[in-house]
Design an enzyme around this catalytic site. Structure first.
Site, PDB file in Angstrom:
ATOM      1  CB  SER A 188      -0.931   0.012   1.220  1.00 58.14           C
ATOM      2  OG  SER A 188      -0.186  -0.019   2.428  1.00 58.14           O
ATOM      3  CG  HIS A 216      -4.036  -1.007  -1.802  1.00 58.57           C
ATOM      4  ND1 HIS A 216      -4.571   0.230  -2.094  1.00 58.57           N
ATOM      5  CD2 HIS A 216      -3.799  -1.006  -0.461  1.00 58.57           C
ATOM      6  CE1 HIS A 216      -4.641   0.952  -0.984  1.00 58.57           C
ATOM      7  NE2 HIS A 216      -4.189   0.221   0.012  1.00 58.57           N
ATOM      8  CE  LYS A 247      -7.135   0.098   0.912  1.00 58.96           C
ATOM      9  NZ  LYS A 247      -7.853  -0.336   2.117  1.00 58.96           N
TER      10      LYS A 247
END
Length: 405
Positions: A188, A216, A247
């Site tokens: 990240s 991610h 996300k």
């Protein structure tokens, strides 16, 4: 007589630590978003180009997700009223978990309240004090906390160093207890991709459990955003896949995918699952709609990568340090601008904001001392003019405050 507003001496040590942050120049104030999360957003009443959000695919404000949330409130109300194991499992929760399992090509899935609790709750529940965890040194804090809570013996291998991971595996190969190899799919802070395929080879060779945190990578890597396991074609070789709903998916929550027995066990033993109220129906419906969009609108991921390649290329042309020398090289829409000094980094971030660009400074302890950076994140919804304007602000502001770029 004391009042509720009086400063009590019992917590003066916290004030001293905050004063130290201010002395170092790394103290920060939370920026407040006024309105929706978009490529151009209003923070603290100021309109800025937003390079700080995890909203990779623009789902936070997608009309289909809004419609799904509203309909779910009409159908199910605003809350489930209990934890999942007592009376809070709704039909819509099961629908989401089944959808994610199909999407990730696994037997089963369970949804947690956050990606952090998914990681921490899983690692801490499946291992004990006689077991071993082999963890990349740059793995997410939730993995580190889960490993500590498990009481297992923790072995940390150098970042993405598969040979070092094998050395550590050899050291404990004859020790009793299970061995777990764990890595981020995408890291990240640096935006580089974990060596999932090579670590899976080690897991096969030494009979270790293989776990990947794909927070991610979900919505970014693999077919239609299926993540790093799909990116490396490692289906069936990763025992535990963790993902996030906060996300690319655009809402909030985390999930764990794997075998039916793994998921059944987590439902019985993972403490965050057992002791937290389940997701509101509106959030659950939003996530279902988001997974539908990953299948029906793959062009969003294509735009994300087109924007990412352009932005990285221009940052490099301008001379910014975007990793690859003293830090890992970014391979994804996360692109750090390495500054090094914490105070200078935070000053740069504040100056960028004043100039119309939201790009957050990140310093110790989130990253190592001397590795402070501005972390930028590209999305599919940024337009080329917006990206060019952001680059212009970065270049001019860097020169203004004496950062080479």
């Amino acid at each position: 007589m004391t009042t509720a507003l009086s400063a009590r001496p019992q917590l003066r040590h916290l004030t001293a630590q905050l004063d130290e942050l201010k002395r170092k120049g790394t103290y920060f104030h939370l920026r407040v978003l006024n309105g929706v999360q978009e490529p151009v957003s209003v923070y603290d009443g100021k309109q800025v180009i937003n390079l700080a959000s995890n909203n990779y695919l623009g789902f936070c404000n997608h009309p289909k997700l809004r419609e799904a949330a509203i309909q779910a409130i009409k159908d199910y109300g605003v809350g489930p009223g209990a934890v999942r194991t007592i009376a809070g499992t709704m039909k819509i929760h099961m629908e989401l978990e089944e959808k994610i399992a199909r999407f990730k090509n696994v037997e089963a899935c369970v949804v947690f309240q956050s990606g952090f609790t998914a990681n921490a709750g899983t690692v801490s529940s499946i291992l004990g004090k006689d077991d071993f965890i082999l963890s990349d040194e740059l793995n997410h804090a939730s993995i580190i906390d889960g490993a500590r809570l498990s009481r297992a013996k923790i072995k940390v291998f150098r970042h993405k160093d598969v040979d070092h991971a094998e050395e550590l595996l050899k050291e404990v190969a004859n020790e009793p207890g299970r061995k777990l190899i764990i890595t981020d799919g995408v890291f990240s802070m640096d935006g580089d991709i974990g060596p999932v395929d090579k670590l899976a080879d080690l897991a096969d060779k030494y009979g270790a459990i293989m776990m990947v945190d794909d927070a991610h990578a979900s919505g970014v890597l693999g077919r239609n955003g299926r993540g790093s396991i799909d990116h490396f074609n490692c289906h069936g070789r990763v025992d535990i896949q963790v993902g996030t709903l906060s996300k690319a998916i655009g809402a909030i929550g985390g999930y764990v995918c794997g075998s039916k027995d793994l998921i059944d066990y987590l439902c019985h033993r993972a403490r965050p699952f057992l002791f937290s109220t389940s997701h509101p129906p509106s959030v659950t419906a939003t996530c279902i709609a988001a997974f539908d969009l990953l299948e029906s609108e793959p062009e969003r991921i294509e735009r994300l990568w087109d924007n990412t390649r352009y932005f990285k290329g221009e940052l490099g042309r301008l001379g910014f340090n975007i990793g690859g020398v003293t830090t890992p090289a970014s391979e994804t829409p996360i692109t750090p601008i390495i500054i090094g000094d914490g105070r200078l980094t935070m000053d740069f971030s504040r100056a960028l904001f004043d100039a119309g660009l939201m790009a957050t400074g990140i310093a110790f302890p989130t990253v190592a001392e001397g590795k402070a950076r501005i972390r930028t994140i590209m999305t599919s919804e940024h337009t080329r003019p917006q990206i060019d304007q952001a680059l212009e602000i970065l270049e001019k502001t860097a020169k203004k405050i004496g950062i080479s770029g």
